[in-house]
Scaffold this motif. Sequence first.
Motif, PDB file in Angstrom:
ATOM      1  N   LEU A  37       0.830  -1.203   0.000  1.00 57.61           N
ATOM      2  CA  LEU A  37       0.000   0.000   0.000  1.00 57.61           C
ATOM      3  C   LEU A  37       0.868   1.257   0.000  1.00 57.61           C
ATOM      4  CD1 LEU A  37      -2.683   1.552   0.304  1.00 57.61           C
ATOM      5  CD2 LEU A  37      -2.490   1.221   2.768  1.00 57.61           C
ATOM      6  N   GLY A  38       1.869   1.299   0.872  1.00 53.76           N
ATOM      7  CA  GLY A  38       2.747   2.463   0.928  1.00 53.76           C
ATOM      8  C   GLY A  38       3.458   2.711  -0.389  1.00 53.76           C
ATOM      9  N   SER A  39       3.969   1.642  -0.998  1.00 58.77           N
ATOM     10  CA  SER A  39       4.689   1.769  -2.270  1.00 58.77           C
ATOM     11  C   SER A  39       3.761   2.216  -3.398  1.00 58.77           C
ATOM     12  CB  SER A  39       5.333   0.426  -2.643  1.00 58.77           C
ATOM     13  OG  SER A  39       6.258   0.022  -1.668  1.00 58.77           O
ATOM     14  N   LEU A  40       2.601   1.596  -3.496  1.00 64.28           N
ATOM     15  CA  LEU A  40       1.655   1.915  -4.565  1.00 64.28           C
ATOM     16  C   LEU A  40       1.138   3.346  -4.441  1.00 64.28           C
ATOM     17  CD1 LEU A  40      -0.282  -1.458  -4.639  1.00 64.28           C
ATOM     18  CD2 LEU A  40       1.000  -0.480  -6.558  1.00 64.28           C
ATOM     19  N   ARG A  41       0.889   3.775  -3.218  1.00 64.76           N
ATOM     20  CA  ARG A  41       0.435   5.153  -3.004  1.00 64.76           C
ATOM     21  C   ARG A  41       1.453   6.147  -3.554  1.00 64.76           C
ATOM     22  NH1 ARG A  41      -0.978   7.829   2.938  1.00 64.76           N
ATOM     23  NH2 ARG A  41      -1.615   9.878   2.152  1.00 64.76           N
ATOM     24  N   ILE A  42       2.719   5.902  -3.272  1.00 66.00           N
ATOM     25  CA  ILE A  42       3.794   6.780  -3.757  1.00 66.00           C
ATOM     26  C   ILE A  42       3.897   6.705  -5.275  1.00 66.00           C
ATOM     27  CG2 ILE A  42       6.301   7.099  -3.773  1.00 66.00           C
ATOM     28  CD1 ILE A  42       6.233   6.143  -0.807  1.00 66.00           C
ATOM     29  N   LEU A  43       3.808   5.506  -5.829  1.00 66.36           N
ATOM     30  CA  LEU A  43       3.975   5.337  -7.281  1.00 66.36           C
ATOM     31  C   LEU A  43       2.848   6.010  -8.068  1.00 66.36           C
ATOM     32  CD1 LEU A  43       5.242   1.648  -7.386  1.00 66.36           C
ATOM     33  CD2 LEU A  43       6.548   3.705  -7.952  1.00 66.36           C
ATOM     34  N   PHE A  44       1.610   5.858  -7.620  1.00 64.43           N
ATOM     35  CA  PHE A  44       0.492   6.524  -8.302  1.00 64.43           C
ATOM     36  C   PHE A  44       0.650   8.044  -8.246  1.00 64.43           C
ATOM     37  CE2 PHE A  44      -2.064   2.518  -7.818  1.00 64.43           C
ATOM     38  CZ  PHE A  44      -2.374   2.378  -9.161  1.00 64.43           C
ATOM     39  N   ALA A  45       1.040   8.558  -7.082  1.00 63.69           N
ATOM     40  CA  ALA A  45       1.252  10.001  -6.949  1.00 63.69           C
ATOM     41  C   ALA A  45       2.406  10.460  -7.831  1.00 63.69           C
ATOM     42  CB  ALA A  45       1.531  10.356  -5.489  1.00 63.69           C
ATOM     43  N   ALA A  46       3.464   9.654  -7.884  1.00 70.00           N
ATOM     44  CA  ALA A  46       4.634  10.007  -8.688  1.00 70.00           C
ATOM     45  C   ALA A  46       4.291  10.071 -10.174  1.00 70.00           C
ATOM     46  CB  ALA A  46       5.756   8.997  -8.449  1.00 70.00           C
ATOM     47  N   LEU A  47       3.536   9.090 -10.663  1.00 66.80           N
ATOM     48  CA  LEU A  47       3.159   9.076 -12.082  1.00 66.80           C
ATOM     49  C   LEU A  47       2.330  10.301 -12.431  1.00 66.80           C
ATOM     50  CD1 LEU A  47       2.304   5.282 -12.500  1.00 66.80           C
ATOM     51  CD2 LEU A  47       4.260   6.509 -13.491  1.00 66.80           C
ATOM     52  N   PHE A  48       1.423  10.670 -11.539  1.00 65.84           N
ATOM     53  CA  PHE A  48       0.593  11.852 -11.758  1.00 65.84           C
ATOM     54  C   PHE A  48       1.439  13.124 -11.787  1.00 65.84           C
ATOM     55  CE2 PHE A  48      -1.523  15.386  -9.442  1.00 65.84           C
ATOM     56  CZ  PHE A  48      -2.424  15.766 -10.428  1.00 65.84           C
ATOM     57  N   LEU A  49       2.303  13.295 -10.800  1.00 62.00           N
ATOM     58  CA  LEU A  49       3.071  14.537 -10.681  1.00 62.00           C
ATOM     59  C   LEU A  49       4.135  14.668 -11.760  1.00 62.00           C
ATOM     60  CD1 LEU A  49       3.353  14.712  -6.813  1.00 62.00           C
ATOM     61  CD2 LEU A  49       2.300  16.425  -8.291  1.00 62.00           C
ATOM     62  N   ILE A  50       4.793  13.558 -12.095  1.00 62.93           N
ATOM     63  CA  ILE A  50       5.802  13.619 -13.156  1.00 62.93           C
ATOM     64  C   ILE A  50       5.146  13.949 -14.493  1.00 62.93           C
ATOM     65  CG2 ILE A  50       7.473  12.245 -14.468  1.00 62.93           C
ATOM     66  CD1 ILE A  50       8.095  10.766 -11.830  1.00 62.93           C
ATOM     67  N   GLY A  75       8.223  14.036   4.445  1.00 62.39           N
ATOM     68  CA  GLY A  75       6.852  14.444   4.187  1.00 62.39           C
ATOM     69  C   GLY A  75       5.974  13.382   3.580  1.00 62.39           C
ATOM     70  N   THR A  76       6.574  12.392   2.898  1.00 58.72           N
ATOM     71  CA  THR A  76       5.744  11.389   2.216  1.00 58.72           C
ATOM     72  C   THR A  76       6.260   9.965   2.371  1.00 58.72           C
ATOM     73  OG1 THR A  76       5.090  13.014   0.535  1.00 58.72           O
ATOM     74  CG2 THR A  76       4.762  10.704  -0.006  1.00 58.72           C
ATOM     75  N   PHE A  77       7.526   9.726   2.030  1.00 58.13           N
ATOM     76  CA  PHE A  77       8.025   8.356   1.914  1.00 58.13           C
ATOM     77  C   PHE A  77       7.897   7.574   3.222  1.00 58.13           C
ATOM     78  CE2 PHE A  77      11.156   4.962   1.417  1.00 58.13           C
ATOM     79  CZ  PHE A  77      10.887   4.532   0.132  1.00 58.13           C
ATOM     80  N   ILE A  78       8.504   8.072   4.281  1.00 51.92           N
ATOM     81  CA  ILE A  78       8.457   7.366   5.564  1.00 51.92           C
ATOM     82  C   ILE A  78       7.043   7.339   6.148  1.00 51.92           C
ATOM     83  CG2 ILE A  78       9.318   7.341   7.943  1.00 51.92           C
ATOM     84  CD1 ILE A  78      11.947   8.534   6.852  1.00 51.92           C
ATOM     85  N   PRO A  79       6.320   8.492   6.204  1.00 52.33           N
ATOM     86  CA  PRO A  79       4.957   8.443   6.740  1.00 52.33           C
ATOM     87  C   PRO A  79       4.014   7.522   5.974  1.00 52.33           C
ATOM     88  CG  PRO A  79       5.753  10.706   6.726  1.00 52.33           C
ATOM     89  CD  PRO A  79       6.755   9.889   5.973  1.00 52.33           C
ATOM     90  N   ALA A  80       4.184   7.403   4.660  1.00 48.42           N
ATOM     91  CA  ALA A  80       3.289   6.539   3.875  1.00 48.42           C
ATOM     92  C   ALA A  80       3.326   5.102   4.381  1.00 48.42           C
ATOM     93  CB  ALA A  80       3.678   6.588   2.397  1.00 48.42           C
ATOM     94  N   PHE A  81       4.509   4.606   4.718  1.00 46.86           N
ATOM     95  CA  PHE A  81       4.637   3.239   5.218  1.00 46.86           C
ATOM     96  C   PHE A  81       4.213   3.138   6.681  1.00 46.86           C
ATOM     97  CE2 PHE A  81       7.613   3.285   1.613  1.00 46.86           C
ATOM     98  CZ  PHE A  81       7.153   2.178   0.917  1.00 46.86           C
ATOM     99  N   PHE A  83       1.887   4.947   8.206  1.00 51.83           N
ATOM    100  CA  PHE A  83       0.424   4.962   8.256  1.00 51.83           C
ATOM    101  C   PHE A  83      -0.153   3.630   7.788  1.00 51.83           C
ATOM    102  CE2 PHE A  83       0.505   9.572   8.769  1.00 51.83           C
ATOM    103  CZ  PHE A  83      -0.612   9.773   9.568  1.00 51.83           C
ATOM    104  N   ALA A  84       0.411   3.076   6.730  1.00 45.45           N
ATOM    105  CA  ALA A  84      -0.093   1.809   6.213  1.00 45.45           C
ATOM    106  C   ALA A  84       0.048   0.698   7.247  1.00 45.45           C
ATOM    107  CB  ALA A  84       0.645   1.443   4.925  1.00 45.45           C
TER     108      ALA A  84
END
Length: 289
Positions: A37-50, A75-81, A83-84
């Motif tokens: 979940l943490g990885s996918l959340r970051i990847l979806f956000a990354a694809l959108f922003l890039i 701000g994102t990487f560590i908290p994402a995991f 929280f998950a």
Amino acid sequence: MENNSTKWYLLVFLGCVWGSSFILMQLGLKGVNSIQLGSLRILFAALFLITVGFKHISKIPLHKWKYIALTSACGTFIPAFLFALALSKIDGSVSSILNSLTPLNTLLVGLLFFGINVQRRQILGVIIGFIGCVLLVLFGDGENTTENYYYAILIVIASIFYGINVNLIKKYLSDLKPLTISTGNFVVMFIPALVILYFTGFFDVVHEAKVQTSLGFIAILGVIGTGLSNILFFKLIQISSPVFASSVTYLIPVVAFGLGFLFMNESLSAIQLFGAFIVLIGVYFSSRK
């Protein structure tokens, strides 16, 4: 005057979006594990922003990339995991209330490492908020074991990282556009998140129906709850103060608890409700000018 109105609009919008993120994470966890979940959340956000901010990458000065990397981690990487992992064991409503410790931690980090001024009432707020936090963690209801509530500490740690992130952006990155900062953050995180996802075995189970259902919720979480929201949050930091921006966490528990009560049958014990009230009192005192 325009900035004053804009900051309140942004605050309310982000409170609603991030408040609903907790139920999206819980729905996502029905088909994938916490690390996925943490990885996918970051990847979806990354694809959108890039995609939307690719041209902004070249606008980041070379000497700023170290701060981009730091803010991406805090701000994102560590908290994402964090929280998950926490939401795999505790309710979203509890997590959202503990997340409201972010203004207190923003204040403490700013005081200790960034030289901001502090008043007695703010110190009092930190102490009150800590007491409320302890009540929330130690007094779970009958459906959750005390052992599970130790996972709530992960949310507290995440809120500390958020506090570091807000102060870093305000001090070192205020001269960059919000889209520039956000895109740079996720460029840094994309490869690490992809590598982590690969080693979880996700690509062996991606064809399963429950996994694909979860992907829909995680995509919304990543694009709107992380990608778009990061841009707006950085804008809020730039036009207000670190503590005001982090006070978006006042609104998050209201939204998260409402959605959790309606759709996830969540509830809080009487002592937890009292603890939540104590946390919010502490946040109020710590954030007053």
